[in-house]
Design a protein around this motif. Structure first.
Motif, mmCIF file in Angstrom:
data_model
loop_
_atom_site.group_PDB
_atom_site.id
_atom_site.type_symbol
_atom_site.label_atom_id
_atom_site.label_comp_id
_atom_site.label_asym_id
_atom_site.label_seq_id
_atom_site.Cartn_x
_atom_site.Cartn_y
_atom_site.Cartn_z
ATOM 1 N N UNK A 88 0.839 -1.194 0.000
ATOM 2 C CA UNK A 88 0.000 0.000 0.000
ATOM 3 C C UNK A 88 0.873 1.243 0.000
ATOM 4 N N UNK A 89 0.368 2.279 -0.645
ATOM 5 C CA UNK A 89 0.932 3.612 -0.482
ATOM 6 C C UNK A 89 0.060 4.271 0.582
ATOM 7 N N UNK A 90 0.708 4.812 1.611
ATOM 8 C CA UNK A 90 0.003 5.342 2.770
ATOM 9 C C UNK A 90 0.412 6.797 2.980
ATOM 10 N N UNK A 91 -0.583 7.672 3.068
ATOM 11 C CA UNK A 91 -0.349 9.082 3.391
ATOM 12 C C UNK A 91 -0.957 9.362 4.751
ATOM 13 N N UNK A 92 -0.113 9.736 5.710
ATOM 14 C CA UNK A 92 -0.551 10.094 7.060
ATOM 15 C C UNK A 92 -1.529 9.069 7.641
ATOM 16 N N UNK A 93 -1.179 7.792 7.513
ATOM 17 C CA UNK A 93 -1.977 6.726 8.105
ATOM 18 C C UNK A 93 -3.175 6.275 7.301
ATOM 19 N N UNK A 94 -3.371 6.849 6.107
ATOM 20 C CA UNK A 94 -4.503 6.458 5.255
ATOM 21 C C UNK A 94 -3.994 5.836 3.957
ATOM 22 N N UNK A 95 -4.643 4.747 3.563
ATOM 23 C CA UNK A 95 -4.260 4.048 2.334
ATOM 24 C C UNK A 95 -4.754 4.847 1.134
ATOM 25 N N UNK A 96 -3.824 5.193 0.234
ATOM 26 C CA UNK A 96 -4.199 5.922 -0.982
ATOM 27 C C UNK A 96 -4.044 5.062 -2.240
ATOM 28 N N UNK A 150 7.771 -4.243 -6.014
ATOM 29 C CA UNK A 150 8.235 -2.855 -6.000
ATOM 30 C C UNK A 150 8.168 -2.212 -7.387
ATOM 31 N N UNK A 151 8.425 -2.996 -8.403
ATOM 32 C CA UNK A 151 8.381 -2.456 -9.766
ATOM 33 C C UNK A 151 6.976 -1.992 -10.126
ATOM 34 N N UNK A 152 5.960 -2.764 -9.738
ATOM 35 C CA UNK A 152 4.578 -2.400 -10.026
ATOM 36 C C UNK A 152 4.163 -1.137 -9.269
ATOM 37 N N UNK A 153 4.559 -1.044 -8.025
ATOM 38 C CA UNK A 153 4.203 0.131 -7.233
ATOM 39 C C UNK A 153 4.916 1.367 -7.769
ATOM 40 N N UNK A 154 6.172 1.235 -8.129
ATOM 41 C CA UNK A 154 6.918 2.364 -8.695
ATOM 42 C C UNK A 154 6.280 2.831 -9.999
ATOM 43 N N UNK A 155 5.873 1.892 -10.836
ATOM 44 C CA UNK A 155 5.181 2.233 -12.084
ATOM 45 C C UNK A 155 3.909 3.029 -11.787
ATOM 46 N N UNK A 156 3.133 2.581 -10.802
ATOM 47 C CA UNK A 156 1.908 3.294 -10.409
ATOM 48 C C UNK A 156 2.233 4.709 -9.935
ATOM 49 N N UNK A 157 3.240 4.836 -9.079
ATOM 50 C CA UNK A 157 3.591 6.159 -8.557
ATOM 51 C C UNK A 157 4.044 7.102 -9.661
ATOM 52 N N UNK A 158 4.829 6.616 -10.580
ATOM 53 C CA UNK A 158 5.325 7.464 -11.665
ATOM 54 C C UNK A 158 4.167 7.958 -12.549
ATOM 55 N N UNK A 159 3.138 7.132 -12.683
ATOM 56 C CA UNK A 159 1.989 7.493 -13.535
ATOM 57 C C UNK A 159 0.946 8.345 -12.813
ATOM 58 N N UNK A 160 0.912 8.302 -11.486
ATOM 59 C CA UNK A 160 -0.193 8.909 -10.729
ATOM 60 C C UNK A 160 0.255 9.757 -9.555
ATOM 61 N N UNK A 161 1.449 10.322 -9.578
ATOM 62 C CA UNK A 161 1.983 10.894 -8.365
ATOM 63 C C UNK A 161 2.117 12.410 -8.374
ATOM 64 N N UNK A 162 1.280 13.080 -7.597
ATOM 65 C CA UNK A 162 1.444 14.536 -7.476
ATOM 66 C C UNK A 162 2.565 14.910 -6.506
ATOM 67 N N UNK A 163 3.178 13.913 -5.839
ATOM 68 C CA UNK A 163 4.212 14.184 -4.831
ATOM 69 C C UNK A 163 5.629 13.972 -5.359
ATOM 70 N N UNK A 164 5.778 13.713 -6.656
ATOM 71 C CA UNK A 164 7.099 13.435 -7.215
ATOM 72 C C UNK A 164 8.034 14.622 -6.959
ATOM 73 N N UNK A 165 9.289 14.282 -6.674
ATOM 74 C CA UNK A 165 10.311 15.297 -6.435
ATOM 75 C C UNK A 165 11.035 15.532 -7.751
ATOM 76 N N UNK A 166 11.151 16.797 -8.142
ATOM 77 C CA UNK A 166 11.827 17.127 -9.404
ATOM 78 C C UNK A 166 13.303 16.734 -9.314
#
Length: 181
Positions: free
Chosen positions: A134-142, A164-180
């Motif tokens: 799970x990706x968790x933000x402040x104790x909540x599953x996102x 980990x590869x699947x989760x990273x793929x999801x984050x790269x496609x859907x992540x407003x928190x990415x660090x430049x």
């Protein structure tokens, strides 16, 4: 999504430099809030420390991709298993883990409360966690990644959704928190 993680107190063992000898560790209670409150983390759970898929692919995969997860705004990565603190710490040490933090759920309280407790008597394991992440933000599953076919005494060990590869793929496609970069 947005489900709050269950409130649990985990019994952990932490290094204590004031203790001499071959086992310089002491007990420390850690709560769900301690681990997951106020930050963006990845939680992944697996059937058991020292088992083949967990030791060959999942744990080292998260460790190896920790830098890329950090670029996606992930502040911590936690591996949870229905094993005690002694087993989890020894497994992390044997695997050379430096970034991923292990969480012992020895009595399976968290795993039961999150609905992922299964019997693995067919393998001689007893009660264990189904494989998920799970990706968790402040104790909540996102974002939730569960292996298909959850059942007691499953004949196989599906692995892919929670990789980990699947989760990273999801984050790269859907992540407003990415660090430049």
């Amino acid at each position: 999504m947005g489900m709050k993680l269950p409130d649990v107190t985990f019994r952990t063992r932490v290094r204590d430099d004031s203790i001499d000898g071959p086992n310089p560790f002491t007990w420390k209670d850690m709560t769900t809030q301690d681990y997951f409150g106020g930050r963006r983390v990845i939680l992944f759970s697996l059937p058991g420390a020292f088992t083949p898929t967990c030791s060959t692919y999942q744990l080292p995969g998260f460790e190896n991709l920790a830098g890329e997860f950090a670029e996606q705004g992930v502040q911590d990565i936690y591996c949870l298993s229905v094993n005690d603190a002694f087993v989890m710490n020894k497994w992390a040490a044997d695997q050379g883990i430096k970034t991923v933090n292990v969480i012992p759920d020895g009595s399976a309280e968290f795993t039961r409360k999150i609905g992922m407790l299964v019997q693995k008597d067919n393998l001689g394991f007893g009660l264990r966690s189904w494989r998920y992440a799970a990706v968790v933000d402040d104790g909540k599953i996102v974002a939730w990644f569960e292996e298909p076919g959850i059942e007691d005494n499953c004949a196989d060990d599906p692995y892919g959704e929670s990789s980990p590869e699947n989760i990273l793929k999801h984050l790269k496609a859907n992540n407003p928190f990415a660090v430049a970069s």
